[in-house]
Each structure stands twice: as structure tokens, then as C-alpha cells.
Design a protein around this motif. Sequence first.
Motif, mmCIF file in Angstrom:
data_model
loop_
_atom_site.group_PDB
_atom_site.id
_atom_site.type_symbol
_atom_site.label_atom_id
_atom_site.label_comp_id
_atom_site.label_asym_id
_atom_site.label_seq_id
_atom_site.Cartn_x
_atom_site.Cartn_y
_atom_site.Cartn_z
ATOM 1 N N LEU A 49 0.836 -1.210 0.000
ATOM 2 C CA LEU A 49 0.000 0.000 0.000
ATOM 3 C C LEU A 49 0.866 1.253 0.000
ATOM 4 O O LEU A 49 0.661 2.166 -0.800
ATOM 5 C CB LEU A 49 -0.925 -0.021 1.217
ATOM 6 C CG LEU A 49 -1.761 1.231 1.465
ATOM 7 C CD1 LEU A 49 -2.784 1.425 0.359
ATOM 8 C CD2 LEU A 49 -2.457 1.142 2.818
ATOM 9 N N ARG A 50 1.843 1.302 0.881
ATOM 10 C CA ARG A 50 2.720 2.471 0.957
ATOM 11 C C ARG A 50 3.642 2.566 -0.251
ATOM 12 O O ARG A 50 3.911 3.648 -0.772
ATOM 13 C CB ARG A 50 3.538 2.434 2.244
ATOM 14 C CG ARG A 50 2.705 2.592 3.513
ATOM 15 C CD ARG A 50 3.595 2.743 4.740
ATOM 16 N NE ARG A 50 4.384 1.534 4.998
ATOM 17 C CZ ARG A 50 3.956 0.507 5.732
ATOM 18 N NH1 ARG A 50 2.736 0.534 6.264
ATOM 19 N NH2 ARG A 50 4.733 -0.546 5.943
ATOM 20 N N ALA A 51 4.118 1.408 -0.695
ATOM 21 C CA ALA A 51 5.077 1.397 -1.804
ATOM 22 C C ALA A 51 4.478 1.940 -3.094
ATOM 23 O O ALA A 51 5.189 2.557 -3.890
ATOM 24 C CB ALA A 51 5.600 -0.018 -2.032
ATOM 25 N N ASN A 52 3.196 1.720 -3.305
ATOM 26 C CA ASN A 52 2.576 2.189 -4.545
ATOM 27 C C ASN A 52 2.784 3.683 -4.742
ATOM 28 O O ASN A 52 3.197 4.136 -5.811
ATOM 29 C CB ASN A 52 1.078 1.868 -4.538
ATOM 30 C CG ASN A 52 0.762 0.474 -5.040
ATOM 31 O OD1 ASN A 52 1.594 -0.194 -5.629
ATOM 32 N ND2 ASN A 52 -0.459 0.038 -4.805
ATOM 33 N N THR A 53 2.510 4.463 -3.718
ATOM 34 C CA THR A 53 2.671 5.918 -3.820
ATOM 35 C C THR A 53 4.136 6.310 -3.827
ATOM 36 O O THR A 53 4.564 7.173 -4.616
ATOM 37 C CB THR A 53 1.937 6.605 -2.658
ATOM 38 O OG1 THR A 53 0.546 6.252 -2.695
ATOM 39 C CG2 THR A 53 2.067 8.115 -2.743
ATOM 40 N N GLN A 54 4.919 5.691 -2.964
ATOM 41 C CA GLN A 54 6.333 6.049 -2.854
ATOM 42 C C GLN A 54 7.090 5.781 -4.143
ATOM 43 O O GLN A 54 8.023 6.523 -4.491
ATOM 44 C CB GLN A 54 6.955 5.290 -1.685
ATOM 45 C CG GLN A 54 6.421 5.715 -0.327
ATOM 46 C CD GLN A 54 6.793 4.745 0.784
ATOM 47 O OE1 GLN A 54 7.394 3.689 0.538
ATOM 48 N NE2 GLN A 54 6.442 5.096 2.021
ATOM 49 N N ALA A 55 6.715 4.730 -4.856
ATOM 50 C CA ALA A 55 7.433 4.387 -6.080
ATOM 51 C C ALA A 55 7.289 5.469 -7.146
ATOM 52 O O ALA A 55 8.261 5.820 -7.830
ATOM 53 C CB ALA A 55 6.951 3.043 -6.623
ATOM 54 N N TRP A 56 6.079 5.991 -7.314
ATOM 55 C CA TRP A 56 5.904 7.083 -8.278
ATOM 56 C C TRP A 56 6.715 8.301 -7.852
ATOM 57 O O TRP A 56 7.332 8.973 -8.687
ATOM 58 C CB TRP A 56 4.431 7.463 -8.404
ATOM 59 C CG TRP A 56 3.552 6.392 -8.967
ATOM 60 C CD1 TRP A 56 2.524 5.749 -8.344
ATOM 61 C CD2 TRP A 56 3.615 5.815 -10.285
ATOM 62 N NE1 TRP A 56 1.951 4.813 -9.174
ATOM 63 C CE2 TRP A 56 2.595 4.837 -10.376
ATOM 64 C CE3 TRP A 56 4.436 6.038 -11.395
ATOM 65 C CZ2 TRP A 56 2.376 4.093 -11.532
ATOM 66 C CZ3 TRP A 56 4.222 5.284 -12.549
ATOM 67 C CH2 TRP A 56 3.207 4.330 -12.604
ATOM 68 N N GLN A 57 6.703 8.591 -6.556
ATOM 69 C CA GLN A 57 7.452 9.739 -6.057
ATOM 70 C C GLN A 57 8.953 9.588 -6.294
ATOM 71 O O GLN A 57 9.666 10.575 -6.472
ATOM 72 C CB GLN A 57 7.177 9.926 -4.563
ATOM 73 C CG GLN A 57 5.737 10.302 -4.247
ATOM 74 C CD GLN A 57 5.430 10.247 -2.765
ATOM 75 O OE1 GLN A 57 6.176 9.659 -1.977
ATOM 76 N NE2 GLN A 57 4.322 10.851 -2.371
ATOM 77 N N GLY A 58 9.432 8.349 -6.292
ATOM 78 C CA GLY A 58 10.860 8.112 -6.436
ATOM 79 C C GLY A 58 11.376 8.187 -7.859
ATOM 80 O O GLY A 58 12.597 8.196 -8.075
ATOM 81 N N ILE A 59 10.487 8.225 -8.843
ATOM 82 C CA ILE A 59 10.909 8.365 -10.240
ATOM 83 C C ILE A 59 11.120 9.845 -10.531
ATOM 84 O O ILE A 59 10.258 10.674 -10.244
ATOM 85 C CB ILE A 59 9.861 7.767 -11.186
ATOM 86 C CG1 ILE A 59 9.676 6.277 -10.912
ATOM 87 C CG2 ILE A 59 10.256 7.987 -12.645
ATOM 88 C CD1 ILE A 59 8.535 5.641 -11.679
#
Length: 378
Positions: A49-59
Amino acid sequence: MKRSDRPEAPNALPDGVVSLADHEHRARLVLGDAVWAYVNGGAADEITLRANTQAWQGIELLPRVLRPLAGGHTRVNLLGRELAHPLLVAPMAYQQLAHPHGERATALAAAALGAGLVLSTQASALLEDVARCFLPDAGRGPLWFQLYLQHDRGFTRELVQRAEAAGFEALVLTVDAPVNGVRDRERRADFRLPAGVSAVNLAGLREPGRATPTAGHSAVFDHLMAHAPTWDDIAWLRSITHLPVLLKGVTHPLDARQALTCGAAGLIVSNHGGRTLDTVPATAALLPRVVQAVAGDAPVLVDGGIRRGTDVLKAMALGASAVLVGRPVLHSLANAGAAGVAHVLRLLRDELEIAMALTGCRTLADAPGTLWPNANGS
């Protein structure tokens, strides 16, 4: 359910709400604890759940400057239709938990903003009523029906026929949730559907009979999985409908290729918003691998964690044909009904256009050039 666990019926946008994050924070004040746990919770430790949002932010994005951008646009082509932009509303159950007008309000807003709409099998409004709210708008996006294959094939056939008759233009078969995930937050809150909210399109469906137990005596494998769909059911579903069938929840490249072999018209890369299996990679990481496996033979859409227009641009840069937005729609629905949903969709489109302008991207065909060279979706 306590009265505090049911929202009032706001229809005006609250002051100071200028982003999807603002909508989420405001909705937390509107929705009761149990409904909030259901809407915003994920599986187990909520790592995915958390990774979904964080991954976009990390690109990271790499701007280009001084490019001629006059006449640019966000239009895309999807299953033979030109859409004003690549935004669709993801299928979400029981939207009357967020607002009394539920899916009908979402449909009105999505149609007015030119967005596509994918209606859940577990909608709390009749599919025919939702279609009537959505279809009359000339500028609307596509109207699709999300399907869970039921144990009763006759019932499933009738449900598909109802969707066809109501004007739905594609079926979206969810394939990644044959059983519910381990939703600890939801169980701690003791979430239960309140009176008056139900999956009305499944009314009349009888409970499945129990399969003959095996030596394992497993409630999952002897009962639930005995009725779960398999690849063979894709051919059956395609045989009973003239509508294109997309598969939602495909994350493995080999499954992507097999889906195309089975005649899928498109794929949706999804980990169910982190609500089924925890520690599955973020969809931003999964998307490029599925796109590579499909090799342009079918459209690939993606959902999970989209919270900014920059996220939409990154998804398109990684090969997505369009994106689906889920929880922010429920947040905004709780805050202001149809007006709230329209606000979220407008924010995302405005932010997408701004991101395109600031990266020198005239159309979304230019999106791949906006990523920092080492961007890999992880």
C-alpha cells in the motif's frame, strides 16, 4: 454501525482543498473510523500500500526547455477511441459508504470531466442507473464494467448481458483476488457494511455449495479456490459476450503473454491497491516489465498510488496507455459528492498539463523522454 461511521451528504468543496492529499486529509475527518479502515486500509503490514505511492514519487523527471509546445494536448487512443486525456476512475465497491449518491455521483463527475469509468461488480448502485448517469455526456470517456466471475455461470452470464444492454463498452475481469487479503486494519476496526449499503447487482446470487473436502481440510483450497476462475474461464467469458475483455491484476510478464494468447483486449497492471497480497512490488516497478512483455500487442493500463499529475506523466513515460485512479475518488466523493470527484479529476488533468509543459512534452507520445535516464520504475 454507529451514526458517526456514516458520512453526511456534503456537496460543496471544502475551503483550502487544493490537492489530492488535501482531499485525503479532509475525508479522514468526514468518514468514521470503520469506513476509513475499509477505504484506506491495505493487506497485512500495508507495505505494498505504501510502496505504490512512494514508487511514483521516487521516479525523477528531467525537464527540457525552449521547445515549441503550442497546440499540445493530452489526448490518447484507447481500444479504438480517442480520449481527451488518459484518466479513468478505477472500480471501487460500495461507494455509498462515502456519499449517499455513491456511484451515480462519481459517474456524473467522470462523464463531465471526460474521464473513463470502470464500475465495480460490488457497486452499491444498479449498473443500469450508473450507465444512465454517464452515457448521455457527449464528451465522456469509456464506460467499462468490472467483473468478478461468480460460481454460478448462469448468474455471470445474466450480469454480462445486463452490462451489454445498459451500454457498457468493455468488461474488466479482476484476476488477482480469488480470496480477500489479510486486512488487519479493517478487522481491528470491526468494519461491517451498514444497513442500506450492499452489492445490489449481485442480489439473488446464491451461496456456493461446499466442495468435497480433501485431506488438507482447507477452507481456502477446498471451498474458495474450488470456485476460483482459471485461464480456461477467459475463453468461456469471451464466448458469451461481444464486448472486449481486459484483465485487471496482471503483474507477471508470463501472465501478460498468456493473457494475450487467451484473447484479452488489454491488461491493467494492478496489485489491487495493496489490498490483497502484501509485499507485492509497486505497480510503478511492475509496469515496465509487463509493457515489455506485451510488446505493443495490446494496451496496458496501470493503477495504484497515482496522486499527482506528475505520476500520470511518469506512468505514460513507462509505457502505460492510460491510468486508473481509485482512493482519491472516494476521498473527494466523501468531501463533496460529484463536485469533489470532478475536482480531483480536474486537478490531475491540470497537473498533467503543467508537468508536460515543464518537461517540454507537447503530447503524451513525448512522455518517454521526460524521465531521468536511470529511471526504471522502482
